[in-house]
Design a protein around this motif. Structure first.
Motif, PDB file in Angstrom:
ATOM      1  N   SER A 154       0.845  -1.294   0.036  1.00  0.00           N
ATOM      2  CA  SER A 154       0.006   0.051  -0.076  1.00  0.00           C
ATOM      3  C   SER A 154       0.854   1.290  -0.092  1.00  0.00           C
ATOM      4  CB  SER A 154      -0.871  -0.113   1.139  1.00  0.00           C
ATOM      5  OG  SER A 154      -1.788   1.076   1.335  1.00  0.00           O
ATOM      6  N   SER A 155       2.010   1.340   0.883  1.00  0.00           N
ATOM      7  CA  SER A 155       2.671   2.316   0.844  1.00  0.00           C
ATOM      8  C   SER A 155       3.503   2.578  -0.711  1.00  0.00           C
ATOM      9  CB  SER A 155       3.832   2.035   1.977  1.00  0.00           C
ATOM     10  OG  SER A 155       3.460   2.007   3.048  1.00  0.00           O
ATOM     11  N   ASN A 156       4.068   1.363  -1.053  1.00  0.00           N
ATOM     12  CA  ASN A 156       4.525   1.730  -2.338  1.00  0.00           C
ATOM     13  C   ASN A 156       3.450   2.197  -3.613  1.00  0.00           C
ATOM     14  OD1 ASN A 156       6.799   0.637  -1.376  1.00  0.00           O
ATOM     15  ND2 ASN A 156       6.592  -1.379  -2.310  1.00  0.00           N
ATOM     16  N   ASP A 157       2.341   1.575  -3.546  1.00  0.00           N
ATOM     17  CA  ASP A 157       1.359   2.037  -4.391  1.00  0.00           C
ATOM     18  C   ASP A 157       1.046   3.514  -4.444  1.00  0.00           C
ATOM     19  OD1 ASP A 157       0.967  -0.465  -5.311  1.00  0.00           O
ATOM     20  OD2 ASP A 157      -0.728  -1.019  -4.381  1.00  0.00           O
ATOM     21  N   ASN A 158       0.834   4.008  -2.974  1.00  0.00           N
ATOM     22  CA  ASN A 158       0.579   5.325  -2.777  1.00  0.00           C
ATOM     23  C   ASN A 158       1.730   6.399  -3.270  1.00  0.00           C
ATOM     24  OD1 ASN A 158      -1.832   5.002  -1.383  1.00  0.00           O
ATOM     25  ND2 ASN A 158      -0.739   4.832   0.814  1.00  0.00           N
ATOM     26  N   ALA A 159       3.114   5.695  -2.880  1.00  0.00           N
ATOM     27  CA  ALA A 159       4.217   6.501  -3.405  1.00  0.00           C
ATOM     28  C   ALA A 159       4.344   6.744  -4.957  1.00  0.00           C
ATOM     29  CB  ALA A 159       5.662   5.822  -3.210  1.00  0.00           C
ATOM     30  N   GLU A 160       3.694   5.668  -5.659  1.00  0.00           N
ATOM     31  CA  GLU A 160       3.737   5.674  -7.123  1.00  0.00           C
ATOM     32  C   GLU A 160       2.729   6.610  -7.503  1.00  0.00           C
ATOM     33  OE1 GLU A 160       4.717   4.780 -10.754  1.00  0.00           O
ATOM     34  OE2 GLU A 160       5.655   4.255  -9.086  1.00  0.00           O
ATOM     35  N   LEU A 161       1.472   6.471  -6.900  1.00  0.00           N
ATOM     36  CA  LEU A 161       0.431   7.499  -7.323  1.00  0.00           C
ATOM     37  C   LEU A 161       0.661   8.939  -6.930  1.00  0.00           C
ATOM     38  CD1 LEU A 161      -2.754   7.702  -7.986  1.00  0.00           C
ATOM     39  CD2 LEU A 161      -3.222   7.373  -5.639  1.00  0.00           C
ATOM     40  N   LEU A 162       1.575   9.176  -5.890  1.00  0.00           N
ATOM     41  CA  LEU A 162       2.106  10.755  -5.704  1.00  0.00           C
ATOM     42  C   LEU A 162       2.879  10.978  -6.911  1.00  0.00           C
ATOM     43  CD1 LEU A 162       2.304  10.783  -1.816  1.00  0.00           C
ATOM     44  CD2 LEU A 162       0.527  11.685  -3.117  1.00  0.00           C
ATOM     45  N   ARG A 163       3.653  10.308  -7.178  1.00  0.00           N
ATOM     46  CA  ARG A 163       4.700  10.679  -8.394  1.00  0.00           C
ATOM     47  C   ARG A 163       3.914  10.861  -9.593  1.00  0.00           C
ATOM     48  NH1 ARG A 163       8.054   7.014  -5.527  1.00  0.00           N
ATOM     49  NH2 ARG A 163       7.343   4.976  -6.458  1.00  0.00           N
ATOM     50  N   GLU A 164       2.723  10.009  -9.835  1.00  0.00           N
ATOM     51  CA  GLU A 164       2.206  10.159 -10.871  1.00  0.00           C
ATOM     52  C   GLU A 164       1.400  11.704 -10.830  1.00  0.00           C
ATOM     53  OE1 GLU A 164      -0.845   7.278 -12.149  1.00  0.00           O
ATOM     54  OE2 GLU A 164       0.841   5.551 -11.555  1.00  0.00           O
ATOM     55  N   ARG A 166       2.015  14.011  -9.121  1.00  0.00           N
ATOM     56  CA  ARG A 166       3.557  14.966  -9.625  1.00  0.00           C
ATOM     57  C   ARG A 166       3.760  15.446 -10.804  1.00  0.00           C
ATOM     58  NH1 ARG A 166       8.791  13.208  -7.880  1.00  0.00           N
ATOM     59  NH2 ARG A 166       8.567  12.273  -9.786  1.00  0.00           N
ATOM     60  N   ASP A 167       3.762  14.332 -11.514  1.00  0.00           N
ATOM     61  CA  ASP A 167       4.262  14.627 -13.069  1.00  0.00           C
ATOM     62  C   ASP A 167       3.012  15.144 -13.902  1.00  0.00           C
ATOM     63  OD1 ASP A 167       6.511  13.084 -12.437  1.00  0.00           O
ATOM     64  OD2 ASP A 167       6.188  10.925 -13.144  1.00  0.00           O
ATOM     65  N   ILE A 168       1.876  14.729 -13.398  1.00  0.00           N
ATOM     66  CA  ILE A 168       0.745  15.380 -14.203  1.00  0.00           C
ATOM     67  C   ILE A 168       0.684  16.941 -13.834  1.00  0.00           C
ATOM     68  CG2 ILE A 168      -1.775  15.616 -14.200  1.00  0.00           C
ATOM     69  CD1 ILE A 168      -1.823  12.408 -13.984  1.00  0.00           C
ATOM     70  N   LEU A 169       0.779  17.205 -12.712  1.00  0.00           N
ATOM     71  CA  LEU A 169       0.857  18.815 -12.348  1.00  0.00           C
ATOM     72  C   LEU A 169       1.882  19.524 -13.066  1.00  0.00           C
ATOM     73  CD1 LEU A 169      -0.244  18.404  -8.366  1.00  0.00           C
ATOM     74  CD2 LEU A 169      -1.442  19.535 -10.285  1.00  0.00           C
ATOM     75  N   THR A 170       3.146  18.641 -13.052  1.00  0.00           N
ATOM     76  CA  THR A 170       4.283  19.622 -13.899  1.00  0.00           C
ATOM     77  C   THR A 170       3.876  19.711 -15.268  1.00  0.00           C
ATOM     78  OG1 THR A 170       5.854  18.200 -12.253  1.00  0.00           O
ATOM     79  CG2 THR A 170       6.683  19.235 -14.434  1.00  0.00           C
ATOM     80  N   GLU A 171       3.303  18.748 -15.617  1.00  0.00           N
ATOM     81  CA  GLU A 171       2.794  18.919 -17.138  1.00  0.00           C
ATOM     82  C   GLU A 171       1.863  20.152 -17.372  1.00  0.00           C
ATOM     83  OE1 GLU A 171       1.245  15.397 -18.779  1.00  0.00           O
ATOM     84  OE2 GLU A 171       3.257  14.037 -18.246  1.00  0.00           O
ATOM     85  N   ILE A 172       0.743  20.132 -16.407  1.00  0.00           N
ATOM     86  CA  ILE A 172      -0.273  21.270 -16.312  1.00  0.00           C
ATOM     87  C   ILE A 172       0.513  22.673 -16.406  1.00  0.00           C
ATOM     88  CG2 ILE A 172      -2.143  22.306 -15.157  1.00  0.00           C
ATOM     89  CD1 ILE A 172      -2.976  19.376 -14.540  1.00  0.00           C
ATOM     90  N   LYS A 173       1.535  22.522 -15.385  1.00  0.00           N
ATOM     91  CA  LYS A 173       2.376  23.810 -14.932  1.00  0.00           C
ATOM     92  C   LYS A 173       2.994  24.374 -16.155  1.00  0.00           C
ATOM     93  CE  LYS A 173       5.522  25.698 -11.690  1.00  0.00           C
ATOM     94  NZ  LYS A 173       6.324  25.576 -10.348  1.00  0.00           N
TER      95      LYS A 173
END
Length: 182
Positions: A154-164, A166-173
């Motif tokens: 679950s922790s690994n899944d959460n970390a992966e989700l947070l990275r995704e 972050r990447d989406i927000l970086t693209e929007i920015k």
């Protein structure tokens, strides 16, 4: 009883289970007219035979994953309960039980409704308090071991989700910083 994993505790039973069972059944017989007639036969041999055989059939063992027990004469019950299904282990002592230096351990399991009989009830276990503590500790270990891998996943899944995210927000920015063409 056969076991597939390490036995942590093999119960011994107090020999005073036999006279207790004789008196317990005799008290039930006293409550019925038919039973009153049978009481002399009960105390002159049948009850002693029954109590001895009941005592001889008692078995209980705790392993790393389950608790197993066996009891009964005419109807023999053999039950295996996974430790993670045990909700509570109740220690019962009444006046008659205390007189015989006995106690009853009652095991309540998951899915058991309020009025339902206990899945397992054992009388006369020597060191019953020790067995109760051991069962509850071993149950906690089983539950922790079962939940630990899923928590890590679950922790690994959460970390992966947070990275995704972050990447989406970086693209929007980046898109927002591009000059607007009108």
């Amino acid at each position: 009883m056969e076991t597939s994993d390490t036995v942590l505790f093999k119960s011994e039973f107090n020999k005073l289970v036999k006279p207790y069972m004789m008196l317990y059944v005799a008290s039930i017989m006293l409550a019925t007219v038919f039973g009153i007639v049978l009481i002399p036969f009960w105390f002159l041999g049948i009850g002693q035979w029954w109590a001895q055989h009941y005592y001889d059939k008692l078995e209980c063992e705790l392993t790393e994953t389950v608790i197993r027990f066996k009891k009964g004469i005419l109807v023999q019950v053999e039950k295996t309960i996974p430790l993670e299904n045990i909700q509570d282990v109740t220690f019962v002592e009444g006046p008659l039980l205390r007189y015989f230096h006995l106690c009853i351990l009652k095991f309540e399991t998951a899915g058991q409704s309020a009025g339902q009989a206990h899945d397992m009830q054992l009388i006369g276990i020597v060191n019953a308090q020790e067995l109760r503590s051991l069962i509850l500790r071993q149950r906690e270990k089983r539950i922790m071991a079962k939940n630990a891998p899923s928590a890590a996943t679950s922790s690994n899944d959460n970390a992966e989700l947070l990275r995704e995210i972050r990447d989406i927000l970086t693209e929007i920015k980046a898109e927002l910083k591009k000059p607007q063409v009108s």
